[in-house]
Design a protein around this motif. Structure first.
Motif, PDB file in Angstrom:
ATOM      1  N   LYS A  76       0.955  -1.201  -0.167  1.00  0.00           N
ATOM      2  CA  LYS A  76       0.037   0.054  -0.140  1.00  0.00           C
ATOM      3  C   LYS A  76       0.934   1.240  -0.052  1.00  0.00           C
ATOM      4  O   LYS A  76       1.990   1.138   0.287  1.00  0.00           O
ATOM      5  N   ARG A  77       0.443   2.482  -0.499  1.00  0.00           N
ATOM      6  CA  ARG A  77       1.439   3.589  -0.431  1.00  0.00           C
ATOM      7  C   ARG A  77       1.759   3.856   0.841  1.00  0.00           C
ATOM      8  O   ARG A  77       0.879   3.939   1.858  1.00  0.00           O
ATOM      9  N   TRP A  78       3.196   4.248   1.042  1.00  0.00           N
ATOM     10  CA  TRP A  78       3.610   4.247   2.317  1.00  0.00           C
ATOM     11  C   TRP A  78       3.627   5.919   2.603  1.00  0.00           C
ATOM     12  O   TRP A  78       4.529   6.747   2.557  1.00  0.00           O
ATOM     13  N   THR A  79       2.326   6.467   3.094  1.00  0.00           N
ATOM     14  CA  THR A  79       2.414   7.649   3.866  1.00  0.00           C
ATOM     15  C   THR A  79       2.841   7.719   5.048  1.00  0.00           C
ATOM     16  O   THR A  79       3.159   6.637   5.519  1.00  0.00           O
ATOM     17  N   SER A  80       3.265   8.687   5.689  1.00  0.00           N
ATOM     18  CA  SER A  80       3.888   9.093   6.938  1.00  0.00           C
ATOM     19  C   SER A  80       3.252   8.162   7.887  1.00  0.00           C
ATOM     20  O   SER A  80       3.966   7.504   8.876  1.00  0.00           O
ATOM     21  N   ILE A  86       3.143   0.148   9.812  1.00  0.00           N
ATOM     22  CA  ILE A  86       3.919  -0.891   9.138  1.00  0.00           C
ATOM     23  C   ILE A  86       4.694  -1.296  10.202  1.00  0.00           C
ATOM     24  O   ILE A  86       5.177  -2.442  10.721  1.00  0.00           O
ATOM     25  N   LEU A  87       5.451  -0.305  10.701  1.00  0.00           N
ATOM     26  CA  LEU A  87       6.463  -0.761  11.863  1.00  0.00           C
ATOM     27  C   LEU A  87       5.969  -1.110  13.144  1.00  0.00           C
ATOM     28  O   LEU A  87       6.409  -2.341  13.572  1.00  0.00           O
ATOM     29  N   ALA A  88       4.857  -0.641  13.623  1.00  0.00           N
ATOM     30  CA  ALA A  88       4.115  -1.024  14.920  1.00  0.00           C
ATOM     31  C   ALA A  88       3.526  -2.345  14.872  1.00  0.00           C
ATOM     32  O   ALA A  88       3.714  -3.061  15.836  1.00  0.00           O
ATOM     33  N   SER A  89       2.978  -2.512  13.743  1.00  0.00           N
ATOM     34  CA  SER A  89       2.270  -3.981  13.698  1.00  0.00           C
ATOM     35  C   SER A  89       3.318  -5.086  13.561  1.00  0.00           C
ATOM     36  O   SER A  89       2.952  -6.470  13.744  1.00  0.00           O
ATOM     37  N   PHE A 139      13.742   2.610   4.243  1.00  0.00           N
ATOM     38  CA  PHE A 139      12.587   2.576   5.152  1.00  0.00           C
ATOM     39  C   PHE A 139      12.438   1.099   5.381  1.00  0.00           C
ATOM     40  O   PHE A 139      12.392   0.727   6.827  1.00  0.00           O
ATOM     41  N   LEU A 140      12.405   0.273   4.685  1.00  0.00           N
ATOM     42  CA  LEU A 140      12.286  -1.153   4.686  1.00  0.00           C
ATOM     43  C   LEU A 140      13.421  -2.025   5.267  1.00  0.00           C
ATOM     44  O   LEU A 140      13.402  -2.620   6.342  1.00  0.00           O
ATOM     45  N   GLY A 141      14.744  -1.248   5.257  1.00  0.00           N
ATOM     46  CA  GLY A 141      15.782  -1.881   5.921  1.00  0.00           C
ATOM     47  C   GLY A 141      15.550  -1.593   7.430  1.00  0.00           C
ATOM     48  O   GLY A 141      16.008  -2.316   8.087  1.00  0.00           O
ATOM     49  N   GLU A 142      15.300  -0.465   7.759  1.00  0.00           N
ATOM     50  CA  GLU A 142      14.887  -0.055   9.314  1.00  0.00           C
ATOM     51  C   GLU A 142      13.893  -0.794   9.709  1.00  0.00           C
ATOM     52  O   GLU A 142      14.024  -1.276  10.850  1.00  0.00           O
ATOM     53  N   VAL A 143      12.925  -1.049   9.085  1.00  0.00           N
ATOM     54  CA  VAL A 143      11.641  -1.925   9.458  1.00  0.00           C
ATOM     55  C   VAL A 143      12.178  -3.362   9.948  1.00  0.00           C
ATOM     56  O   VAL A 143      12.246  -3.819  10.934  1.00  0.00           O
ATOM     57  N   VAL A 144      12.941  -3.850   9.107  1.00  0.00           N
ATOM     58  CA  VAL A 144      13.489  -5.242   9.403  1.00  0.00           C
ATOM     59  C   VAL A 144      14.343  -5.372  10.268  1.00  0.00           C
ATOM     60  O   VAL A 144      14.549  -6.337  11.340  1.00  0.00           O
ATOM     61  N   GLU A 145      15.428  -4.493  10.469  1.00  0.00           N
ATOM     62  CA  GLU A 145      16.317  -4.321  11.556  1.00  0.00           C
ATOM     63  C   GLU A 145      15.524  -4.156  12.952  1.00  0.00           C
ATOM     64  O   GLU A 145      15.875  -5.057  13.692  1.00  0.00           O
ATOM     65  N   LYS A 146      14.624  -3.231  13.093  1.00  0.00           N
ATOM     66  CA  LYS A 146      13.829  -3.262  14.237  1.00  0.00           C
ATOM     67  C   LYS A 146      13.059  -4.516  14.624  1.00  0.00           C
ATOM     68  O   LYS A 146      12.964  -4.988  15.810  1.00  0.00           O
ATOM     69  N   VAL A 260       6.819   8.286  -8.735  1.00  0.00           N
ATOM     70  CA  VAL A 260       5.593   9.102  -8.797  1.00  0.00           C
ATOM     71  C   VAL A 260       4.444   8.216  -8.406  1.00  0.00           C
ATOM     72  O   VAL A 260       3.842   8.699  -7.748  1.00  0.00           O
ATOM     73  N   ALA A 261       4.294   7.153  -8.980  1.00  0.00           N
ATOM     74  CA  ALA A 261       3.002   6.375  -8.858  1.00  0.00           C
ATOM     75  C   ALA A 261       3.081   5.806  -7.496  1.00  0.00           C
ATOM     76  O   ALA A 261       1.795   5.695  -6.908  1.00  0.00           O
ATOM     77  N   LEU A 262       4.031   5.156  -7.178  1.00  0.00           N
ATOM     78  CA  LEU A 262       4.093   4.416  -5.603  1.00  0.00           C
ATOM     79  C   LEU A 262       4.717   5.405  -4.499  1.00  0.00           C
ATOM     80  O   LEU A 262       4.559   4.739  -3.446  1.00  0.00           O
ATOM     81  N   GLY A 263       5.463   6.495  -4.660  1.00  0.00           N
ATOM     82  CA  GLY A 263       6.247   6.983  -3.770  1.00  0.00           C
ATOM     83  C   GLY A 263       7.323   6.205  -3.076  1.00  0.00           C
ATOM     84  O   GLY A 263       8.031   5.405  -3.867  1.00  0.00           O
ATOM     85  N   ASP A 264       7.706   6.139  -1.987  1.00  0.00           N
ATOM     86  CA  ASP A 264       8.632   5.306  -1.332  1.00  0.00           C
ATOM     87  C   ASP A 264       8.469   3.790  -1.529  1.00  0.00           C
ATOM     88  O   ASP A 264       9.594   2.888  -1.476  1.00  0.00           O
ATOM     89  N   MET A 265       7.198   3.567  -1.525  1.00  0.00           N
ATOM     90  CA  MET A 265       7.007   1.858  -1.856  1.00  0.00           C
ATOM     91  C   MET A 265       7.641   1.516  -3.180  1.00  0.00           C
ATOM     92  O   MET A 265       7.839   0.074  -3.276  1.00  0.00           O
TER      93      MET A 265
END
Length: 300
Positions: A76-80, A86-89, A139-146, A260-265
């Motif tokens: 899904k689009r990664w809004t702030s 994503i991280l909390a879940s 961001f995904l690298g940060e998520v996986v590390e935590k 442009v279409a997906l942003g950070d995702m």
């Protein structure tokens, strides 16, 4: 044996739950939806609300091992605000389980957590194994590390911890494959970006079996959940089109258009991770679907 599963109604969790029940294991599962709670022989649901740090502690009664598979979709689009979800879940849910176990008499000996190959830096050349210590700065690298650090805390409770760094999961009833095949259905198939980025994939059946292998052999540590033969994005899209008897004839979708279409995702489809499966195979695990063609024949 009784197993507790988080994310039991998801793509991977539901498959693992069925395998546990088929082996005669009893399954407890946690859900944030009270409507999804069932209570039948060998299969019991329990409510939790991680955002408010609530959990039914009876979910741990008689449990021998936990599969921690909960996590908001990254497709899904990664809004702030969604980045926080994503991280909390993944992390808050693990912390809730840890703190609940810390204050409870329990019989749990194993904690097996989902993880992702997104922790490895994007590269067209490097072949990554579980010993690589470089971390992707996305961001995904940060998520996986935590995510993995949250799983490692369970070692403090004398529980064996295993983490499965999963690649692109190919399944017939959801996940990335269904989204990728939609354009091809209309003869609109095209590769993403350069198309040269490596896609380390795995068939859903092999992934579920890999989790069961870790459970039944008592493995600890990090294991890559990927098939032995990664492919490029060009090869993946061509393979999908071939199985559907379609053509990939459009030019590749430019990276800038995806951003442009997906942003950070967009990093999910543009990053390149060539990942080794040697470690899990060296424990005696055998893949049913080693090659993309056989996997796609089965799924499509």
């Amino acid at each position: 044996m009784r197993i507790l599963i988080t994310g039991a109604t998801g793509l991977v969790g539901s498959r693992i739950a069925k395998k546990c029940l088929a082996k005669g294991f009893e399954v407890n599962y946690l859900t944030t939806s009270k409507d999804k709670i069932e209570n039948k022989a060998g299969f019991k649901g329990f409510y939790w609300d991680p955002s408010n740090y609530e959990i039914d502690p009876h979910c741990l009664d008689g449990v021998d091992a936990i599969f921690h598979l909960a996590g908001a979709s990254i497709a899904k689009r990664w809004t702030s605000s969604y980045k926080k979800e994503i991280l909390a879940s993944r992390v808050v849910t693990a912390n809730l389980l840890f703190n609940t176990l810390k204050s409870t008499n329990h019989s749990i000996s194993q904690f097996i957590s989902a993880s992702a190959v997104g922790i490895y830096p994007s590269s067209y050349l490097n072949l990554y194994n579980e010993e690589d210590e470089k971390r992707d700065d996305s961001f995904l690298g940060e998520v996986v590390e935590k995510w993995e650090l949250a799983a490692d805390k369970f070692k403090e409770l004398n529980i064996k911890v295993a983490k499965v760094r999963t690649g692109l999961v190919l399944a017939e009833d959801g996940g990335a494959l269904q989204k990728m095949k939609e354009p091809a259905d209309f003869n609109l198939g095209a590769a993403f970006g350069s198309g040269k980025q490596w896609q380390s994939w795995i068939h859903i059946e092999d992934l579920a079996n890999l989790y069961m292998h870790i459970l039944e052999t008592g493995l600890e540590g990090i294991y890559n959940g990927v098939a032995p033969n990664p492919v490029t994005n060009n090869e993946l899209m061509e393979g999908i089109a071939k199985q559907l008897d379609k053509n990939v004839w459009l030019p590749n979708v430019p990276a800038i258009a995806l951003k442009v279409a997906l942003g950070d995702m967009s990093t999910v489809v543009l990053s390149s991770q060539l990942v080794s499966s040697d470690k899990i195979e060296n424990t005696g695990f055998s893949f049913k679907y080693k090659n993309l063609t056989k996997a796609l024949e089965n799924l499509l």
